[in-house]
Design a protein around this motif. Structure first.
Motif, PDB file in Angstrom:
ATOM      1  N   ALA A   1      59.174  46.931 -53.370  1.00  0.00           N
ATOM      2  CA  ALA A   1      58.410  47.936 -52.564  1.00  0.00           C
ATOM      3  C   ALA A   1      57.084  47.249 -51.858  1.00  0.00           C
ATOM      4  O   ALA A   1      56.919  47.084 -50.712  1.00  0.00           O
ATOM      5  CB  ALA A   1      57.938  49.009 -53.158  1.00  0.00           C
TER       6      ALA A   1
ATOM      7  N   GLU B   1      56.885  46.299 -48.057  1.00  0.00           N
ATOM      8  CA  GLU B   1      55.568  46.707 -47.405  1.00  0.00           C
ATOM      9  C   GLU B   1      54.768  45.576 -46.632  1.00  0.00           C
ATOM     10  O   GLU B   1      54.260  45.743 -45.468  1.00  0.00           O
ATOM     11  CB  GLU B   1      54.614  47.434 -48.267  1.00  0.00           C
ATOM     12  CG  GLU B   1      53.256  47.873 -47.710  1.00  0.00           C
ATOM     13  CD  GLU B   1      53.775  48.935 -46.569  1.00  0.00           C
ATOM     14  OE1 GLU B   1      52.943  48.909 -45.640  1.00  0.00           O
ATOM     15  OE2 GLU B   1      54.482  49.518 -46.735  1.00  0.00           O
ATOM     16  N   SER B   2      54.865  44.325 -47.399  1.00  0.00           N
ATOM     17  CA  SER B   2      54.041  43.353 -46.543  1.00  0.00           C
ATOM     18  C   SER B   2      54.948  42.627 -45.325  1.00  0.00           C
ATOM     19  O   SER B   2      54.054  42.347 -44.438  1.00  0.00           O
ATOM     20  CB  SER B   2      54.157  42.142 -47.494  1.00  0.00           C
ATOM     21  OG  SER B   2      55.267  41.395 -47.957  1.00  0.00           O
TER      22      SER B   2
ATOM     23  N   ILE C   1      56.594  45.086 -43.452  1.00  0.00           N
ATOM     24  CA  ILE C   1      56.573  46.097 -42.529  1.00  0.00           C
ATOM     25  C   ILE C   1      55.071  46.200 -41.962  1.00  0.00           C
ATOM     26  O   ILE C   1      54.913  46.549 -40.785  1.00  0.00           O
ATOM     27  CB  ILE C   1      56.785  47.480 -43.295  1.00  0.00           C
ATOM     28  CG1 ILE C   1      58.329  47.555 -43.834  1.00  0.00           C
ATOM     29  CG2 ILE C   1      56.286  48.585 -42.580  1.00  0.00           C
ATOM     30  CD1 ILE C   1      58.804  48.486 -45.044  1.00  0.00           C
ATOM     31  N   ARG C   2      54.077  45.893 -42.630  1.00  0.00           N
ATOM     32  CA  ARG C   2      52.763  46.098 -42.350  1.00  0.00           C
ATOM     33  C   ARG C   2      52.424  44.968 -41.094  1.00  0.00           C
ATOM     34  O   ARG C   2      51.509  45.308 -40.258  1.00  0.00           O
ATOM     35  CB  ARG C   2      51.882  45.726 -43.393  1.00  0.00           C
ATOM     36  CG  ARG C   2      50.001  45.951 -43.156  1.00  0.00           C
ATOM     37  CD  ARG C   2      49.408  45.811 -44.381  1.00  0.00           C
ATOM     38  NE  ARG C   2      49.660  44.670 -45.091  1.00  0.00           N
ATOM     39  CZ  ARG C   2      50.284  44.828 -46.295  1.00  0.00           C
ATOM     40  NH1 ARG C   2      50.972  45.651 -46.840  1.00  0.00           N
ATOM     41  NH2 ARG C   2      50.416  43.442 -46.875  1.00  0.00           N
TER      42      ARG C   2
END
Length: 206
Positions: A175, A179-180, A182-183
């Motif tokens: 996750a 997320e890294s 996606i951000r």
């Protein structure tokens, strides 16, 4: 569908799904292909499986485009080869389509793809493998290119109460890795409810 279920039960680690991607998910993941310019492009599909997403990609192909399919599963490779040989909808593109039999990390690091559609089951992998895959996809992508991928909605949260501490830590690592990416790079995200199970379709731009 039978071939997909057979390989799912045999090797869920690499298949990572209980059913092929739906038409609606495939359409969401291939939207960047419809927003292209007039020049021929190269497209990579990572983890095509039995070809549910491939058909949506083929519908977007134009003269001069090239499509590379990267699949690690032997039976899926054979299935894809039969489809390209026999399916009249795909036959016009046979000369412009190649199948790389192996892991996506083995593609090399030369930028050449404009768009990447990824069907790999990231939640089945260790965090370092997820990082390597994304680093590879970024390395083979031309500047301004896109990576589309999906995640089943809420799957990590649903699994966590029923697994041990080591598995929970693995899921948290995956996750955090996703997320890294996606951000920094995400440009679009859509919940596709008409899929089994429902999934988030995400688009990253580099």
């Amino acid at each position: 569908m039978f071939q997909f279920l057979k390989q799912t039960f045999r090797d869920f680690h690499y298949t990572g799904a209980v059913a092929p991607s739906s038409h609606w998910l495939a359409r969401a993941l291939t939207e960047p292909l419809a927003e292209r310019g007039d020049e021929p492009i190269e497209i990579l599909e990572a983890g095509p499986g039995t070809g549910a997403l491939t058909e949506a990609i083929v519908r977007q192909l134009r003269h001069g485009d090239r499509l590379t399919l990267c699949e690690i599963n032997n039976q899926f490779v054979e299935h894809l080869e039969r489809r390209f040989r026999d399916d009249p909808r795909l036959s016009p593109w046979r000369g412009q389509t190649t199948i790389h039999h192996g892991a996506v990390e083995e593609l090399g690091m030369q930028p050449r793809f404009t768009h990447i559609v990824c069907g790999l089951p990231f939640n089945n992998f260790e965090q370092p493998i997820v990082a390597i895959i994304f680093d590879t996809l970024e390395a083979v992508l031309l500047p301004g290119g896109t990576v589309s991928f999906f995640e089943y909605a809420g799957i990590r949260r649903l699994k966590s109460p029923f697994v041990g501490q080591a598995e929970r830590m693995r899921l948290r690592g995956v996750a955090a890795e996703l997320e890294s990416r996606i951000r920094v790079h995400q440009t679009a995200c859509r919940l596709v409810a008409l899929n089994a199970p429902p999934a988030w379709a995400r688009c990253l731009k580099y």
